[in-house]
Design a protein around this motif. Sequence first.
Motif, short mmCIF file in Angstrom:
data_model
loop_
_atom_site.label_atom_id
_atom_site.label_comp_id
_atom_site.label_asym_id
_atom_site.label_seq_id
_atom_site.Cartn_x
_atom_site.Cartn_y
_atom_site.Cartn_z
N LEU A 227 0.86 -1.18 0.00
CA LEU A 227 0.00 0.00 0.00
C LEU A 227 0.89 1.23 0.00
N ARG A 228 0.63 2.12 -0.97
CA ARG A 228 1.47 3.31 -1.10
C ARG A 228 0.60 4.56 -1.13
N PRO A 229 1.12 5.67 -0.59
CA PRO A 229 0.38 6.92 -0.73
C PRO A 229 0.31 7.28 -2.22
N LYS A 230 -0.89 7.70 -2.68
CA LYS A 230 -1.03 8.05 -4.09
C LYS A 230 -0.17 9.25 -4.45
N ALA A 231 0.17 9.36 -5.73
CA ALA A 231 0.93 10.51 -6.20
C ALA A 231 0.15 11.79 -5.88
N GLY A 232 0.85 12.80 -5.38
CA GLY A 232 0.20 14.07 -5.07
C GLY A 232 -0.33 14.15 -3.65
N ILE A 233 -0.45 12.99 -2.99
CA ILE A 233 -0.93 12.97 -1.61
C ILE A 233 0.25 13.27 -0.67
N LEU A 234 0.01 14.17 0.27
CA LEU A 234 1.04 14.54 1.24
C LEU A 234 1.46 13.29 2.02
N ASP A 235 2.78 13.13 2.20
CA ASP A 235 3.31 11.96 2.91
C ASP A 235 4.32 12.45 3.95
N PRO A 236 3.83 12.87 5.11
CA PRO A 236 4.73 13.46 6.13
C PRO A 236 5.82 12.48 6.59
N GLN A 237 5.46 11.18 6.67
CA GLN A 237 6.46 10.20 7.09
C GLN A 237 7.59 10.12 6.05
N GLY A 238 7.21 10.12 4.78
CA GLY A 238 8.21 10.10 3.72
C GLY A 238 9.08 11.35 3.75
N GLU A 239 8.47 12.50 4.01
CA GLU A 239 9.24 13.74 4.07
C GLU A 239 10.23 13.72 5.23
N ALA A 240 9.79 13.16 6.36
CA ALA A 240 10.68 13.06 7.52
C ALA A 240 11.86 12.15 7.22
N VAL A 241 11.58 11.02 6.54
CA VAL A 241 12.65 10.09 6.16
C VAL A 241 13.63 10.78 5.21
N GLU A 242 13.07 11.50 4.23
CA GLU A 242 13.90 12.20 3.23
C GLU A 242 14.83 13.21 3.92
N THR A 243 14.26 14.02 4.80
CA THR A 243 15.04 15.03 5.51
C THR A 243 16.13 14.38 6.35
N SER A 244 15.77 13.33 7.08
CA SER A 244 16.75 12.66 7.94
C SER A 244 17.88 12.04 7.14
N LEU A 245 17.52 11.42 5.99
CA LEU A 245 18.56 10.80 5.16
C LEU A 245 19.52 11.87 4.63
N ARG A 246 18.98 13.03 4.24
CA ARG A 246 19.85 14.12 3.75
C ARG A 246 20.76 14.61 4.86
N HIS A 247 20.22 14.73 6.07
CA HIS A 247 21.04 15.17 7.20
C HIS A 247 22.18 14.17 7.48
N LEU A 248 21.93 12.91 7.18
CA LEU A 248 22.97 11.89 7.37
C LEU A 248 23.96 11.87 6.20
N GLY A 249 23.70 12.70 5.19
CA GLY A 249 24.65 12.83 4.09
C GLY A 249 24.32 12.01 2.86
N PHE A 250 23.13 11.42 2.81
CA PHE A 250 22.76 10.61 1.65
C PHE A 250 22.13 11.49 0.56
N ALA A 251 22.44 11.16 -0.70
CA ALA A 251 21.90 11.91 -1.83
C ALA A 251 20.57 11.29 -2.25
N VAL A 252 19.51 11.77 -1.62
CA VAL A 252 18.17 11.23 -1.86
C VAL A 252 17.28 12.33 -2.42
#
Lengths: 81, 81
Positions: B7-32
């Motif tokens: 089950l995936r959030p549909k395209a265009g639907i806000l995904d706060p968990q995904g945004e948090a993961v994205e931000t955290s990965l960038r802070h850890l130095g990953f190119a995401v």
Amino acid sequence: MRATVVLRPKAGILDPQGEAVETSLRHLGFAVAEARVGRVVDLEVDANDVAEAHAAIQRMCEQLLANPLIESYSIQLEGDR
Amino acid sequence: MRATVVLRPKAGILDPQGEAVETSLRHLGFAVAEARVGRVVDLEVDANDVAEAHAAIQRMCEQLLANPLIESYSIQLEGDR
């Protein structure tokens, strides 16, 4: 490069969310013997090749995405199926 | 019969968990460039064949597993790949 990480509770690890889903499905009349709930993370990763992307995502899992005590993970990369 | 529902959030639907993961990965130095977080449900279903199992799981998704307004789902059955 697009990648998908699937994280699942390890065998033997208590999965309350899965148990709740199983109970609810049975109450709805479905013949379900077991349900386990995990997470899927879809990533767009900057990497030159599949090997580099795979190594980076493995580090992401170790550092952030997975709890290795209770979760196992599998990595699928586009162009690597 | 073993089945996996993703089950995936549909395209265009806000995904706060995904945004948090994205931000955290960038802070850890990953190119995401993007991260989206969904769920995976592994089921053991009593069914006589793949078609019956698929139909039952589709009803499970409509009645319990998925929120069709914001989530899309895909069903994979063992022996049906």
